[in-house]
Design a protein around this motif. Structure first.
Motif, short mmCIF file in Angstrom:
data_model
loop_
_atom_site.label_atom_id
_atom_site.label_comp_id
_atom_site.label_asym_id
_atom_site.label_seq_id
_atom_site.Cartn_x
_atom_site.Cartn_y
_atom_site.Cartn_z
N GLU A 254 0.82 -1.21 0.00
CA GLU A 254 0.00 0.00 0.00
C GLU A 254 0.85 1.27 0.00
O GLU A 254 0.64 2.19 -0.78
N ARG A 255 1.79 1.31 0.95
CA ARG A 255 2.70 2.46 1.05
C ARG A 255 4.13 1.93 1.09
O ARG A 255 4.41 0.93 1.74
N PRO A 256 5.02 2.59 0.39
CA PRO A 256 6.36 2.03 0.24
C PRO A 256 7.25 2.19 1.48
O PRO A 256 8.19 1.42 1.67
N GLU A 257 6.95 3.19 2.36
CA GLU A 257 7.91 3.46 3.42
C GLU A 257 8.00 2.30 4.45
O GLU A 257 7.01 1.66 4.76
N PHE A 258 9.20 2.11 4.91
CA PHE A 258 9.50 1.00 5.83
C PHE A 258 8.69 1.13 7.13
O PHE A 258 8.17 0.15 7.65
N THR A 259 8.59 2.38 7.62
CA THR A 259 7.87 2.60 8.88
C THR A 259 6.42 2.12 8.77
O THR A 259 5.87 1.56 9.72
N PHE A 260 5.80 2.35 7.61
CA PHE A 260 4.41 1.92 7.44
C PHE A 260 4.32 0.39 7.42
O PHE A 260 3.40 -0.19 7.98
N LYS A 261 5.33 -0.24 6.76
CA LYS A 261 5.32 -1.70 6.70
C LYS A 261 5.44 -2.29 8.11
O LYS A 261 4.77 -3.28 8.44
N VAL A 262 6.27 -1.67 8.94
CA VAL A 262 6.42 -2.14 10.32
C VAL A 262 5.06 -2.04 11.03
O VAL A 262 4.62 -2.98 11.72
N LEU A 263 4.38 -0.90 10.82
CA LEU A 263 3.08 -0.71 11.46
C LEU A 263 2.07 -1.75 10.96
O LEU A 263 1.33 -2.35 11.76
N ALA A 264 2.07 -1.98 9.63
CA ALA A 264 1.11 -2.93 9.05
C ALA A 264 1.34 -4.34 9.62
O ALA A 264 0.39 -5.02 10.02
N HIS A 265 2.60 -4.72 9.69
CA HIS A 265 2.90 -6.08 10.21
C HIS A 265 2.61 -6.18 11.70
O HIS A 265 2.15 -7.23 12.17
N SER A 266 2.86 -5.07 12.42
CA SER A 266 2.53 -5.08 13.86
C SER A 266 1.03 -5.25 14.05
O SER A 266 0.58 -5.97 14.97
N THR A 267 0.26 -4.60 13.16
CA THR A 267 -1.21 -4.71 13.28
C THR A 267 -1.66 -6.13 13.00
O THR A 267 -2.54 -6.66 13.69
N ILE A 268 -1.04 -6.77 12.01
CA ILE A 268 -1.40 -8.18 11.71
C ILE A 268 -1.05 -9.06 12.92
O ILE A 268 -1.83 -9.94 13.32
N ALA A 269 0.11 -8.80 13.50
CA ALA A 269 0.52 -9.57 14.69
C ALA A 269 -0.50 -9.36 15.81
O ALA A 269 -0.88 -10.31 16.51
N TYR A 270 -0.96 -8.12 15.95
CA TYR A 270 -1.93 -7.77 16.99
C TYR A 270 -3.22 -8.57 16.80
O TYR A 270 -3.74 -9.20 17.73
N PHE A 271 -3.73 -8.57 15.55
CA PHE A 271 -4.98 -9.28 15.29
C PHE A 271 -4.80 -10.80 15.48
O PHE A 271 -5.73 -11.49 15.91
N THR A 272 -3.60 -11.29 15.19
CA THR A 272 -3.33 -12.72 15.41
C THR A 272 -3.42 -13.04 16.91
O THR A 272 -4.04 -14.03 17.31
N VAL A 273 -2.81 -12.18 17.71
CA VAL A 273 -2.83 -12.41 19.16
C VAL A 273 -4.26 -12.31 19.69
O VAL A 273 -4.68 -13.10 20.55
N ILE A 274 -5.03 -11.34 19.14
CA ILE A 274 -6.43 -11.21 19.56
C ILE A 274 -7.19 -12.51 19.23
O ILE A 274 -7.94 -13.03 20.07
N ALA A 275 -6.97 -13.01 18.02
CA ALA A 275 -7.66 -14.26 17.62
C ALA A 275 -7.26 -15.40 18.55
O ALA A 275 -8.12 -16.18 18.99
N LEU A 276 -5.98 -15.48 18.87
CA LEU A 276 -5.52 -16.54 19.78
C LEU A 276 -6.10 -16.36 21.17
O LEU A 276 -6.37 -17.33 21.88
N ASN A 277 -6.29 -15.10 21.55
CA ASN A 277 -6.88 -14.85 22.86
C ASN A 277 -8.32 -15.39 22.91
O ASN A 277 -8.74 -15.97 23.90
N TYR A 278 -9.04 -15.19 21.78
CA TYR A 278 -10.40 -15.76 21.72
C TYR A 278 -10.34 -17.29 21.84
O TYR A 278 -11.17 -17.90 22.50
N VAL A 279 -9.34 -17.89 21.17
CA VAL A 279 -9.19 -19.35 21.26
C VAL A 279 -8.98 -19.76 22.72
O VAL A 279 -9.60 -20.70 23.22
N ALA A 280 -8.11 -19.00 23.41
CA ALA A 280 -7.82 -19.33 24.83
C ALA A 280 -9.06 -19.14 25.69
O ALA A 280 -9.33 -19.95 26.58
N VAL A 281 -9.82 -18.09 25.40
CA VAL A 281 -11.03 -17.83 26.21
C VAL A 281 -12.06 -18.93 25.97
O VAL A 281 -12.66 -19.45 26.91
N ILE A 282 -12.25 -19.31 24.72
CA ILE A 282 -13.30 -20.29 24.39
C ILE A 282 -12.88 -21.70 24.84
O ILE A 282 -13.68 -22.45 25.39
N SER A 283 -11.62 -22.04 24.63
CA SER A 283 -11.23 -23.43 24.91
C SER A 283 -10.65 -23.63 26.30
O SER A 283 -10.53 -24.77 26.76
#
Lengths: 455, 301
Positions: A254-283
């Motif tokens: 989407e945007r070429p700058e490195f700082t944005f890529k870091v933010l985008a990947h951090s956000t994906i990591a965040y959503f992954t952890v949130i999803a795993l948190n739901y797994v932990a809560v449910i199971s």
């Protein structure tokens, strides 16, 4: 002298009778012979052998692995293992390969026939290796799921296990087919952290890494079964691994700058952890007594003991909060705050409060003695909150109100959603407190208590 | 051997063990008694490290059960009330499996199985499938599995339930033999008459609390009940009896009293003389040794 794993030995006594040892190769041999007669094509025999391996190891074996511990609990023999001197790892691998040894006996015959029919080559040996890995992986996953259901004291474990076992069979079928395709086409590649890898190598490493995690998960759960203490550290490490693993896949252009890529990947990591948190809560387990014990130990300053009773979801929630703070701070410091960043902040913050609300709903429904259906009840009320109530408001034309329960409506301000969700959390927390007080108002004996020295 | 300090175990809304403190000495056979729901099984499973209490500590042979449960498991044997067996294994395979899971040396396996089977009188059943054995024989196989590694402590929850009188008697003899070999036993049971055959100490639990009892069975056995019957009603007798130093308790019954005192023939003779010299119309004076049952009933009812 090398001694065989006692669990494996016991299962060999039970599973490998002379009759079974003879019946399996005879049945398989007849089946392959009939296939061969129908067209005299060795390649067809190889394909049938691969399917037979899948049915034996990834379907029947998965079921046996899942049933290996629950059958012992049902037969009241589990205490024999729990009171033994065996290490958790010895029990895990003894059960994993012991309970499924007959299916492996047949499965390995199938793989031998596969190699014979398709010809012994590097490619076919690689395919056979990946089949074996998929077999072990799916059986270990089934055992892990069942152990988790046992440790979370789920009363619906039979039903849940059947569903989860079916899910594992479907995933392993997909993985087997995928591996077969990847190894038959060596040109396929996959991008991970912007680096292309040969799919078959990537797949092989993936299988090994996931096998490690599943076996480690089994080990951790077995430790708990054998009354050894765990902390949420293993779960946090797994969340960090998953966050990094998943973050490697998307190609942010989407945007070429490195700082944005870091933010985008951090956000994906965040959503992954949130999803795993739901797994932990449910199971996970929400046993009120475990919470009670953790609180008491915290109050008394026994931090290490308290940590051993802390639920896994609290570990991943803490990790999510840390990543949330990182995303907010990083974007504020290194990126120009525009509408896109603003929206990112809102969604990152809102998903966290929604997660907290949903977790509190699970805790609320578990705050009763002997609640058999707390997970299904919680999921039912989440369905009401996320689907029925918003749809009701949408039908009435009250889109603003619908957005408060399921924030898809752009017309709501993030602040209003935040306030309403926090209010919901407060109400549920108050209800939890009421149930907690009712639950832990003890009916104590009025007898005098004495110290007895039996001597 | 076993030290339990301030043990608290709760189920939601119920305090199953309320600040329990116990010490069990090495080489004793301790009877753990109490009504249903008193907390006996919970206490045993906490000592076995199978349940985690809310607070308190348990030490077994100096090892913290809560911190190092696996070390403790290697030193103890625990037979649950509802035990299970691998029904499709033979008795020999079951015992061999128990040997291996408890780390008995390979060179000692055969001898250990032979001696344990002989102890439990199941030597002639070694080739039989466990599932085909009678209830009593399965109980013996279960006990054999539990003691095969010669644990320092043996915890047994209702070990005699379902056994015929002869098997129960054999079981009592086995417990005494194990005690003589230096094992410490804690036995939970409802059958007090049998406990009396072998137990050296007794703990009474009620509603999660240890209630006031004399723990040492030898002491219990030194107490006697003297039934005194009077030929006529003498209301002053109770006051007189209550003030006699040799008498621990006085209980009124129809036509007389039951006096609890130490078992000592001279003391009993003096007591009889005192009663007569004080003008009590004694026509019957019978001595009965106190039983566990008496102590238990006195504490529970």
């Amino acid at each position: 002298m090398l001694r065989i794993n006692p669990e494996l030995q016991r299962n060999m006594w039970l599973e490998l009778s002379i009759h079974r040892l003879v019946a399996m190769p005879v049945t398989l041999g007849l089946m392959f012979f009939i296939v061969y007669l129908n067209g005299f094509n060795f390649s067809h025999v190889g394909n049938v052998a691969a399917i037979a391996f899948f049915l034996l190891c990834c379907t029947w074996g998965v079921n046996l692995a899942s049933y290996s511990i629950s059958s012992e609990i049902k037969e009241h023999t589990w205490d024999i293992t729990r009171m033994s001197a065996l290490s958790p790892w010895t029990v895990v691998w003894g059960k994993l390969f012991g309970a499924t040894i007959f299916t492996w006996y047949g499965g390995l015959i199938c793989l031998g026939v596969y190699l014979f029919a398709k010809g012994i080559s590097v490619k076919n040996i690689e395919i056979v290796s990946i089949f074996i890995l998929v077999g072990i992986l799916s059986q270990a996953a089934a055992m892990f799921m069942r152990l988790n259901l046992i440790s979370s004291k789920s009363n619906n474990s039979e039903t849940s296990s059947l569903g989860l076992t079916s899910l594992i069979v479907i995933i392993s079928a997909y993985a087997t087919a995928g591996a077969y395709a990847a190894f038959n086409n060596s040109d396929l590649t996959v991008n991970w952290f912007y680096t292309p890898y040969k799919l078959k190598i990537f797949l092989l490493i993936n299988e090994i890494v996931w096998l490690f995690w599943i076996l480690f998960g089994n080990y951790q759960l077995m430790r708990m079964e054998l009354r050894m203490r765990n902390t949420p550290i293993a779960w946090i490490l797994f969340c960090i691994f998953c966050a990094i693993y998943v973050t490697g896949y998307p190609d942010v252009q989407e945007r070429p700058e490195f700082t944005f890529k870091v933010l985008a990947h951090s956000t994906i990591a965040y959503f992954t952890v949130i999803a795993l948190n739901y797994v932990a809560v449910i199971s996970g387990s929400h046993d009120p007594m475990t919470y009670h014990r953790a609180l008491i130990n915290f109050k008394r300053g026994n931090i290490w003991r308290a940590l051993q009773d802390v639920p896994a979801w609290l570990g991943s929630l803490s990790l999510a909060i840390i990543i949330c703070v990182w995303i907010t701070g990083y974007s504020f410091l290194f990126l120009e705050v525009d509408q896109q960043i603003n929206q990112l902040w809102n969604s990152v913050m809102l998903i966290l409060v929604f997660l907290m609300r949903d977790t509190s709903i699970f805790i609320f429904f578990n705050m009763t003695a002997g609640n058999n259906r707390s997970t299904s009840t919680s999921l039912f009320y989440l369905f009401i909150l996320y689907v029925v109530v918003p749809y009701f408001f949408v039908v009435l034309g009250l889109h603003h109100l619908a957005g408060l329960f399921f924030p898809v409506s752009a017309s709501n301000s993030a602040l209003s959603i935040f306030i309403v969700t926090m209010a919901e959390i407060l109400v549920i927390s108050y209800m939890i407190a009421l149930r907690w007080n009712a639950l832990f108002t003890l009916h104590k004996s009025t007898e005098p208590n004495i110290q007895v020295t039996a001597s | 051997m076993i030290t339990v300090n301030n043990l608290v175990f709760e189920y939601p809304g119920v305090c199953a063990l309320d600040n329990v403190n116990v010490q069990v000495k090495t080489g004793s056979i301790t009877a753990l008694v109490g009504p249903n729901g008193a907390g006996k099984t919970t206490l045993l499973s906490c000592i076995a490290g199978l349940q985690t209490p809310l607070s308190g500590s348990i030490f077994l042979d100096g090892i913290d059960v809560l911190e190092q449960p696996r070390k403790v498991h290697a030193k103890i044997g625990y037979l649950a009330d509802f035990f299970g067996l691998y029904k499709k294994l033979t008795t020999y395979q079951s015992l061999l499996f128990a040997c291996r899971t408890h780390g008995v040396a390979a060179s000692e396996e055969a001898a250990t199985i032979k001696s344990t089977a002989a102890d439990l009188q199941i030597s002639d059943r070694l080739d039989q499938l466990v599932g085909s054995l009678s209830r009593g024989l399965r109980q013996r196989v279960a006990i054999a599995q539990t003691i095969i590694h010669k644990p320092k402590v043996l915890l047994l929850d209702e070990p005699a339930s379902g056994l015929d009188p002869e098997s129960r008697h054999e079981l009592s003899k086995l417990f005494i033999r194990l005690q003589q070999q230096g094992m410490t036993l804690v036995v939970s049971s409802h059958i007090l008459s049998e406990l009396e055959e072998y137990c050296t100490d007794m703990l009474i639990l009620r509603q999660g609390r240890l209630i006031n009892t004399t723990a040492n069975v030898e002491t219990i056995e030194k107490l006697v009940n003297i039934k005194v019957l009077l030929s006529k009603e003498q209301p002053e007798a109770q006051h007189l009896l209550a003030n006699l130093p040799a008498i621990k308790t006085v209980t009124c019954i129809e036509g007389g009293y039951i006096l609890e005192c130490v078992s000592n023939p001279e003391l009993q003779s003096e007591l009889l003389q005192t009663l007569i010299s004080n003008g009590l119309a004694v026509y019957s004076f019978s001595v009965e040794r106190q039983k566990l049952q008496d102590i238990y009933i006195k504490n529970i009812v």
